[in-house]
Design an enzyme around this catalytic site. Sequence first.
Site, PDB file in Angstrom:
ATOM      1  N   HIS A 235       0.780  -1.087  -0.080  1.00  0.00           N
ATOM      2  CA  HIS A 235       0.046   0.049   0.047  1.00  0.00           C
ATOM      3  C   HIS A 235       0.855   1.264  -0.003  1.00  0.00           C
ATOM      4  O   HIS A 235       0.412   2.317  -0.578  1.00  0.00           O
ATOM      5  CB  HIS A 235      -0.890  -0.137   1.160  1.00  0.00           C
ATOM      6  CG  HIS A 235      -0.122   0.024   2.601  1.00  0.00           C
ATOM      7  ND1 HIS A 235       0.256  -1.038   3.245  1.00  0.00           N
ATOM      8  CD2 HIS A 235       0.014   1.054   3.375  1.00  0.00           C
ATOM      9  CE1 HIS A 235       0.864  -0.829   4.308  1.00  0.00           C
ATOM     10  NE2 HIS A 235       0.456   0.414   4.442  1.00  0.00           N
ATOM     11  N   ASP A 236       2.098   1.392   0.769  1.00  0.00           N
ATOM     12  CA  ASP A 236       2.692   2.686   0.683  1.00  0.00           C
ATOM     13  C   ASP A 236       4.021   2.634  -0.192  1.00  0.00           C
ATOM     14  O   ASP A 236       4.999   3.230  -0.151  1.00  0.00           O
ATOM     15  CB  ASP A 236       3.294   2.442   2.306  1.00  0.00           C
ATOM     16  CG  ASP A 236       2.492   3.389   2.882  1.00  0.00           C
ATOM     17  OD1 ASP A 236       1.559   3.969   2.443  1.00  0.00           O
ATOM     18  OD2 ASP A 236       2.583   3.454   4.274  1.00  0.00           O
ATOM     19  N   LYS A 239       5.711   5.554  -1.558  1.00  0.00           N
ATOM     20  CA  LYS A 239       6.822   6.324  -0.511  1.00  0.00           C
ATOM     21  C   LYS A 239       8.242   6.471  -1.054  1.00  0.00           C
ATOM     22  O   LYS A 239       8.925   6.999  -0.793  1.00  0.00           O
ATOM     23  CB  LYS A 239       6.771   5.839   0.881  1.00  0.00           C
ATOM     24  CG  LYS A 239       5.630   6.288   1.462  1.00  0.00           C
ATOM     25  CD  LYS A 239       5.447   5.993   3.052  1.00  0.00           C
ATOM     26  CE  LYS A 239       4.225   6.318   3.723  1.00  0.00           C
ATOM     27  NZ  LYS A 239       4.076   5.823   5.160  1.00  0.00           N
ATOM     28  N   HIS A 264       2.034   9.914  -2.180  1.00  0.00           N
ATOM     29  CA  HIS A 264       2.520   8.443  -2.418  1.00  0.00           C
ATOM     30  C   HIS A 264       1.383   7.399  -2.808  1.00  0.00           C
ATOM     31  O   HIS A 264       1.634   6.519  -3.353  1.00  0.00           O
ATOM     32  CB  HIS A 264       3.018   7.958  -0.948  1.00  0.00           C
ATOM     33  CG  HIS A 264       2.110   7.655   0.170  1.00  0.00           C
ATOM     34  ND1 HIS A 264       1.680   8.611   0.831  1.00  0.00           N
ATOM     35  CD2 HIS A 264       1.490   6.352   0.500  1.00  0.00           C
ATOM     36  CE1 HIS A 264       0.486   7.923   1.806  1.00  0.00           C
ATOM     37  NE2 HIS A 264       0.516   6.814   1.597  1.00  0.00           N
ATOM     38  N   HIS A 290      -6.124   3.684   0.084  1.00  0.00           N
ATOM     39  CA  HIS A 290      -5.872   3.469   1.542  1.00  0.00           C
ATOM     40  C   HIS A 290      -6.251   4.705   2.315  1.00  0.00           C
ATOM     41  O   HIS A 290      -6.135   4.766   3.581  1.00  0.00           O
ATOM     42  CB  HIS A 290      -4.954   2.588   1.596  1.00  0.00           C
ATOM     43  CG  HIS A 290      -3.448   3.178   1.633  1.00  0.00           C
ATOM     44  ND1 HIS A 290      -2.738   3.595   0.549  1.00  0.00           N
ATOM     45  CD2 HIS A 290      -2.839   3.885   2.758  1.00  0.00           C
ATOM     46  CE1 HIS A 290      -1.762   4.179   0.794  1.00  0.00           C
ATOM     47  NE2 HIS A 290      -1.626   4.292   1.801  1.00  0.00           N
ATOM     48  N   HIS A 291      -5.995   5.924   1.791  1.00  0.00           N
ATOM     49  CA  HIS A 291      -6.043   7.029   2.598  1.00  0.00           C
ATOM     50  C   HIS A 291      -7.499   7.899   2.100  1.00  0.00           C
ATOM     51  O   HIS A 291      -7.768   9.145   2.629  1.00  0.00           O
ATOM     52  CB  HIS A 291      -4.814   8.100   2.215  1.00  0.00           C
ATOM     53  CG  HIS A 291      -3.769   7.550   3.001  1.00  0.00           C
ATOM     54  ND1 HIS A 291      -3.550   7.612   4.552  1.00  0.00           N
ATOM     55  CD2 HIS A 291      -2.560   7.163   2.562  1.00  0.00           C
ATOM     56  CE1 HIS A 291      -2.476   7.061   4.898  1.00  0.00           C
ATOM     57  NE2 HIS A 291      -1.611   6.679   3.673  1.00  0.00           N
ATOM     58  N   ASP A 319      -4.066  -0.236   8.278  1.00  0.00           N
ATOM     59  CA  ASP A 319      -2.996   0.698   8.134  1.00  0.00           C
ATOM     60  C   ASP A 319      -2.984   1.536   9.288  1.00  0.00           C
ATOM     61  O   ASP A 319      -2.053   1.655  10.094  1.00  0.00           O
ATOM     62  CB  ASP A 319      -3.060   1.561   6.858  1.00  0.00           C
ATOM     63  CG  ASP A 319      -1.604   2.401   6.888  1.00  0.00           C
ATOM     64  OD1 ASP A 319      -0.801   1.969   7.372  1.00  0.00           O
ATOM     65  OD2 ASP A 319      -1.888   3.494   6.076  1.00  0.00           O
TER      66      ASP A 319
HETATM   67  P1  C2E Z   1       1.943   6.581   8.620  1.00  0.00           P
HETATM   68  O1  C2E Z   1       2.738   6.879   9.725  1.00  0.00           O
HETATM   69  O2  C2E Z   1       2.034   5.083   8.280  1.00  0.00           O
HETATM   70  O3  C2E Z   1       0.213   6.713   9.139  1.00  0.00           O
HETATM   71  C1  C2E Z   1      -0.617   6.302   8.501  1.00  0.00           C
HETATM   72  C2  C2E Z   1      -2.041   7.000   9.038  1.00  0.00           C
HETATM   73  O4  C2E Z   1      -2.097   6.341  10.161  1.00  0.00           O
HETATM   74  C3  C2E Z   1      -1.921   8.283   8.874  1.00  0.00           C
HETATM   75  O5  C2E Z   1      -2.321   8.754   7.542  1.00  0.00           O
HETATM   76  C4  C2E Z   1      -2.971   8.494   9.777  1.00  0.00           C
HETATM   77  O6  C2E Z   1      -4.152   8.435   9.231  1.00  0.00           O
HETATM   78  C5  C2E Z   1      -2.837   7.650  10.774  1.00  0.00           C
HETATM   79  N1  C2E Z   1      -1.902   8.363  11.805  1.00  0.00           N
HETATM   80  C6  C2E Z   1      -0.725   7.960  12.192  1.00  0.00           C
HETATM   81  N2  C2E Z   1      -0.233   8.830  13.332  1.00  0.00           N
HETATM   82  C7  C2E Z   1      -1.362   9.341  13.644  1.00  0.00           C
HETATM   83  C8  C2E Z   1      -1.696  10.404  14.771  1.00  0.00           C
HETATM   84  O7  C2E Z   1      -0.660  10.465  15.676  1.00  0.00           O
HETATM   85  N3  C2E Z   1      -2.823  10.721  14.826  1.00  0.00           N
HETATM   86  C9  C2E Z   1      -3.856  10.375  14.047  1.00  0.00           C
HETATM   87  N4  C2E Z   1      -5.131  10.786  14.481  1.00  0.00           N
HETATM   88  N5  C2E Z   1      -3.806   9.629  13.228  1.00  0.00           N
HETATM   89  C10 C2E Z   1      -2.583   8.996  12.990  1.00  0.00           C
HETATM   90  P2  C2E Z   1      -1.921  10.232   6.843  1.00  0.00           P
HETATM   91  O8  C2E Z   1      -2.228  11.243   8.123  1.00  0.00           O
HETATM   92  O9  C2E Z   1      -2.469  10.519   5.729  1.00  0.00           O
HETATM   93  O10 C2E Z   1      -0.369  10.068   6.786  1.00  0.00           O
HETATM   94  C11 C2E Z   1       0.080   9.440   5.774  1.00  0.00           C
HETATM   95  C12 C2E Z   1       1.823   9.324   6.058  1.00  0.00           C
HETATM   96  O11 C2E Z   1       2.316  10.645   6.136  1.00  0.00           O
HETATM   97  C13 C2E Z   1       2.002   8.632   7.292  1.00  0.00           C
HETATM   98  O12 C2E Z   1       2.050   7.260   7.281  1.00  0.00           O
HETATM   99  C14 C2E Z   1       3.321   9.203   7.477  1.00  0.00           C
HETATM  100  O13 C2E Z   1       4.464   8.457   6.822  1.00  0.00           O
HETATM  101  C15 C2E Z   1       3.315  10.606   6.775  1.00  0.00           C
HETATM  102  N6  C2E Z   1       3.012  11.526   8.008  1.00  0.00           N
HETATM  103  C16 C2E Z   1       1.929  11.995   8.439  1.00  0.00           C
HETATM  104  N7  C2E Z   1       1.874  13.077   9.406  1.00  0.00           N
HETATM  105  C17 C2E Z   1       3.338  13.129   9.470  1.00  0.00           C
HETATM  106  C18 C2E Z   1       4.004  14.002  10.510  1.00  0.00           C
HETATM  107  O14 C2E Z   1       3.657  14.845  11.065  1.00  0.00           O
HETATM  108  N8  C2E Z   1       5.456  13.924  10.401  1.00  0.00           N
HETATM  109  C19 C2E Z   1       6.103  13.081   9.467  1.00  0.00           C
HETATM  110  N9  C2E Z   1       7.316  12.804   9.523  1.00  0.00           N
HETATM  111  N10 C2E Z   1       5.417  12.209   8.677  1.00  0.00           N
HETATM  112  C20 C2E Z   1       4.068  12.248   8.551  1.00  0.00           C
HETATM  113 FE    FE Z   2      -0.116   5.460   3.203  1.00  0.00          FE
END
Ligand code: C2E
Ligand code: FE
Length: 376
Positions: A235-236, A239, A264, A290-291, A319
Amino acid sequence: PKRDLEPEEMLRIIFEYAAKIANERTLENVLMLMADMGRAMIVSDRCTVWLLDKHKDELWSKVAHGLDEIRIPSSAGLVGYSVMNDRAVFIDDAYTNEEYKSFLEHGALRTDQQTGYRTQALMVIPFKNSEGEIMGAYQAINKLTASGQFSAKDMEYLTLAASYAGKSLESALLTNEIEETQKEIIFRMGEIGESRSKETGNHVKRVAEYSYLIALGLGLGQEEADLLKMASPMHDIGKVAIPDAVLNKPGKLTDEEFKLMQNHTVIGYNLLKNSSRRILKTAALVAYEHHEKWNGRGYPRGISGEDIHIYGRITAIADVFDALGSERVYKKAWELDRILQLFQEERGQHFDPAVVDVFFEQLPALLRAREEYADV
Ligand code: C2E
Ligand code: FE
């Protein structure tokens, strides 16, 4: 007690099983048919087919559908002895035998202690492939006829059974090897997508397992559940094209960085969509959707409800469940209670309510999978 087979009964069994085995493609089924065939031919209570895994130096076997395979070091027990020395072993009574005492104590006798079974007569026969290399062994326990002992005739019969099954077994082994390689490539691709595979290499495996369990819970059927299990690890994959500075940024992303990150999904979709392979097509869909969110506030397209494919809705929850429960460069792992609360709140918002309901039903199984593939 039963009696040994009459020649015509023996022929009937050979014909029956040889035909079944020849039509069988999966390794698991070939092994189980071989075991059944051997057991019927020599009238024993139990029969197991062991295969030698040279890469891992192990012997393994599959005893029943759905159950995991059993693995033992290739030098362990009587089967190991027989395979290593290319020798058939006959034992009249495992409890009084002196010659193989130490092997028996580590094998049959210990198993008996755990299961309450009484192993008496025991026979192990190694068998070879068409090149003459040892492939594994037949193990038979407890002869059901009056004599209670296995004979040289029984050994001949099992050798015969092995030779009838040999070609099918070799081809099933090859197919199995190819399939295992494919699965591994899929997981490795997924890990590349994670691009932080050193810390969360198991993320893709967990997402695969969660997606599989939820798909089954929704009643999608075994074949679709298997398909999703193989496709969801990718799915990712998109990236790979996201710069490190964004992907591994320790803090919160700026709006602009998050826009970039959202790509991504589209990148993954474009990488995979032109394949005509079912697994890769499914992976393309999952990467793309997936998003997306049930309420239409997701990305990249902002589609909502059942316009999002069920595979996308399942992987979304799998996810996020894993992302929240894991440490990320940008966040700490959440406590389970907090995660469950979020899923309640997002039921009908971020996530399909029906999928959330199945998620809660399946929670015990999901948590077991989380344990099994925990990051170490
Ligand atoms: P990921 O880290 O694999 O997170 C996947 C999804 O899990 C996120 O999609 C979000 O829906 C949920 N998620 C993860 N952490 C949190 C959280 O602390 N709170 C809440 N409410 N949901 C959470 P999303 O937001 O579309 O992000 C997609 C990807 O973008 C993430 O995959 C990560 O790789 C990156 N990302 C998102 N926010 C940040 C950030 O603040 N800093 C960094 N470095 N990367 C981020
Ligand atoms: Fe993703």
